[in-house]
Design a protein around this motif. Structure first.
Motif, short mmCIF file in Angstrom:
data_model
loop_
_atom_site.label_atom_id
_atom_site.label_comp_id
_atom_site.label_asym_id
_atom_site.label_seq_id
_atom_site.Cartn_x
_atom_site.Cartn_y
_atom_site.Cartn_z
N LYS A 1 68.59 37.24 12.47
CA LYS A 1 69.28 36.53 11.38
C LYS A 1 68.35 36.02 10.28
CE LYS A 1 73.27 36.93 13.45
NZ LYS A 1 74.28 37.89 12.92
N GLY A 2 67.06 36.20 10.47
CA GLY A 2 66.14 35.71 9.46
C GLY A 2 64.72 36.11 9.80
N THR A 3 63.79 35.83 8.90
CA THR A 3 62.39 36.13 9.16
C THR A 3 61.50 35.10 8.50
OG1 THR A 3 60.78 37.93 9.19
CG2 THR A 3 61.96 37.60 7.13
N MET A 4 60.33 34.88 9.11
CA MET A 4 59.28 34.10 8.47
C MET A 4 58.16 35.05 8.09
SD MET A 4 57.08 30.76 9.69
CE MET A 4 55.83 31.57 10.69
N ILE A 5 57.76 35.00 6.84
CA ILE A 5 56.68 35.86 6.36
C ILE A 5 55.42 35.04 6.10
CG2 ILE A 5 58.33 37.47 5.34
CD1 ILE A 5 57.51 36.34 2.57
N CYS A 6 54.29 35.74 6.11
CA CYS A 6 52.98 35.14 5.79
C CYS A 6 52.54 34.11 6.81
CB CYS A 6 52.97 34.52 4.39
SG CYS A 6 53.33 35.69 3.07
N GLY A 7 53.06 34.21 8.03
CA GLY A 7 52.65 33.32 9.09
C GLY A 7 51.52 33.92 9.91
N THR A 8 51.44 33.55 11.19
CA THR A 8 50.40 34.08 12.06
C THR A 8 50.55 35.59 12.22
OG1 THR A 8 50.42 32.00 13.30
CG2 THR A 8 49.34 33.87 14.33
N THR A 9 51.74 36.02 12.60
CA THR A 9 52.00 37.45 12.78
C THR A 9 51.82 38.20 11.47
OG1 THR A 9 53.56 36.98 14.56
CG2 THR A 9 53.73 39.14 13.53
N GLY A 10 52.15 37.58 10.37
CA GLY A 10 52.04 38.20 9.05
C GLY A 10 50.68 38.12 8.41
N GLU A 11 49.67 37.65 9.18
CA GLU A 11 48.29 37.57 8.68
C GLU A 11 48.19 36.78 7.38
OE1 GLU A 11 45.96 41.41 9.30
OE2 GLU A 11 48.01 42.16 9.68
N GLY A 12 48.98 35.70 7.31
CA GLY A 12 49.06 34.94 6.07
C GLY A 12 47.74 34.40 5.57
N TYR A 13 46.88 33.95 6.49
CA TYR A 13 45.60 33.39 6.07
C TYR A 13 44.61 34.47 5.65
CZ TYR A 13 46.58 28.51 7.18
OH TYR A 13 47.08 27.23 7.17
N SER A 14 44.97 35.75 5.84
CA SER A 14 44.14 36.86 5.36
C SER A 14 44.61 37.37 4.01
CB SER A 14 44.15 38.01 6.38
OG SER A 14 43.56 37.62 7.59
N LEU A 15 45.68 36.78 3.49
CA LEU A 15 46.22 37.18 2.19
C LEU A 15 45.79 36.17 1.12
CD1 LEU A 15 49.93 37.97 3.18
CD2 LEU A 15 48.03 39.58 3.00
N SER A 16 45.58 36.67 -0.07
CA SER A 16 45.34 35.76 -1.20
C SER A 16 46.66 35.09 -1.58
CB SER A 16 44.80 36.53 -2.40
OG SER A 16 45.79 37.41 -2.93
N ALA A 17 46.57 34.00 -2.30
CA ALA A 17 47.78 33.32 -2.77
C ALA A 17 48.62 34.26 -3.64
CB ALA A 17 47.41 32.05 -3.54
N LYS A 18 47.96 35.06 -4.47
CA LYS A 18 48.67 36.00 -5.32
C LYS A 18 49.43 37.02 -4.47
CE LYS A 18 47.99 39.43 -9.00
NZ LYS A 18 46.99 40.08 -9.89
N GLU A 19 48.78 37.57 -3.46
CA GLU A 19 49.43 38.54 -2.58
C GLU A 19 50.63 37.93 -1.87
OE1 GLU A 19 46.14 41.68 -0.97
OE2 GLU A 19 45.95 39.61 -0.28
N ARG A 20 50.48 36.70 -1.44
CA ARG A 20 51.57 36.04 -0.72
C ARG A 20 52.80 35.86 -1.62
NH1 ARG A 20 48.18 31.53 2.64
NH2 ARG A 20 50.21 30.87 3.41
#
Length: 307
Positions: free
Chosen positions: A39-58
């Motif tokens: 029913k939903g998703t969280m992006i840019c978290g742990t599974t989404g390698e969020g801390y490996s993305l730049s703010a622009k990419e996120r």
């Protein structure tokens, strides 16, 4: 059914050539979740390698997800960062996309000294957006920040901070139960340990968010359905089989490294991982496949089981 929804922790697809964002894969990932009852998703978290993305990419990735999902699919955007400046910028972007929720975690280098310090940090990050649903991401195994969450909720209530709930990724089920009961469940407690979901259901868990819901959501929904209809032995049987699969995933690097490889194995190509996470080599993938064949992974993977 008392349980409300499964939410995936989405993988970030990267191109194999240069590890840039592979935005063309986002709609495929969304459609897969939708058809399998998520029913939903969280992006840019742990599974989404969020801390490996730049703010622009996120921001670019969040905009792409926002453009493909339907109105009744919840998009939760994780904005955790070490810089308050960048967090506020990411919050502004997430709010502009009309996301269902914005998720914050503590900084990973200069960690908050106590709960009051953590709340001061969060308050600055979210100020100016009283209508937005904010969640705190409690995952001490990754952040190293491990304050009692029941005390955290009590102080949020006392200070009237606009935090709707917690994405609770921790093994302390006693604490989780206390948080569920606090103020007659006035806070939304999203459960975040896939391998303990069946243990959380009797406590009152109403929603869960995790990486394995990307590729095994129907079997989890079946397990939940069996539990809520009093078929505890059958639910426990699925629970044990699912955990055998999770054990293999942990053996080969966990929910990001092995999980991303498992997505690729079932035709949902999310590409490699970014350093410092290692992408499994050919031999490791063959060993992973061999070990998964000893489980019910290929039987359980995105198979419609609820009638």
């Amino acid at each position: 059914m008392n349980f409300k929804k499964l939410i995936s922790a989405s993988y970030t697809p990267f191109k194999k050539s240069d590890l840039s964002l592979d935005l063309e894969k986002v709609e495929t990932l969304y459609n897969n979740l939708l058809k399998n009852g998520v029913k939903g998703t969280m992006i840019c978290g742990t599974t989404g390698e969020g801390y490996s993305l730049s703010a622009k990419e996120r921001k670019i990735l969040a905009a792409e997800w926002s453009s493909v999902i339907s109105d009744d699919f919840d998009l939760m955007i994780h904005v955790g960062h070490n810089s308050v400046v960048d967090i506020k910028e990411l919050v502004e972007s997430a709010v502009s996309l009309n996301s269902a929720a914005v998720v914050l975690s503590p900084p990973l280098f200069y960690k908050p000294l106590d709960i009051e310090n953590l709340i001061d940090f969060l308050t600055v990050c979210i100020e100016g957006h009283p209508e937005t649903d904010f969640y705190y991401y409690h995952i001490p195994s990754m952040t190293g920040v491990e304050f009692p969450m029941i005390q955290f909720l009590q102080q949020l209530k006392e200070k009237d901070v606009n935090i709707k709930g917690i994405k609770y990724t921790h093994e302390d089920l006693d604490e989780y139960s206390k948080c569920l009961d606090y103020q007659n469940t006035s806070f939304d407690m999203i459960f975040g340990r896939d391998e303990l979901l069946l243990n959380a259901l009797p406590l009152g868990a109403k929603s869960a968010l995790g990486s394995t819901y990307n590729f095994m959501s129907p079997i989890y929904l079946k397990m939940i359905d069996l539990f809520e209809n009093g078929k505890f032995a059958e639910a426990e049987k699925i629970h044990l089989e699912v955990n055998k699969i999770i054990d293999v995933m942990v053996e080969f690097g966990g929910g990001v490294i092995a999980g991303k490889a498992m997505m690729n194995l079932i035709g949902l190509d999310c590409g490699p991982t970014r350093l410092p996470l290692r992408t499994l080599n050919v031999q490791s993938i063959e060993n992973l496949k061999s070990n998964l064949e000893k489980t019910k992974f290929y039987e359980y993977k995105n198979k419609q089981l609820i009638t």
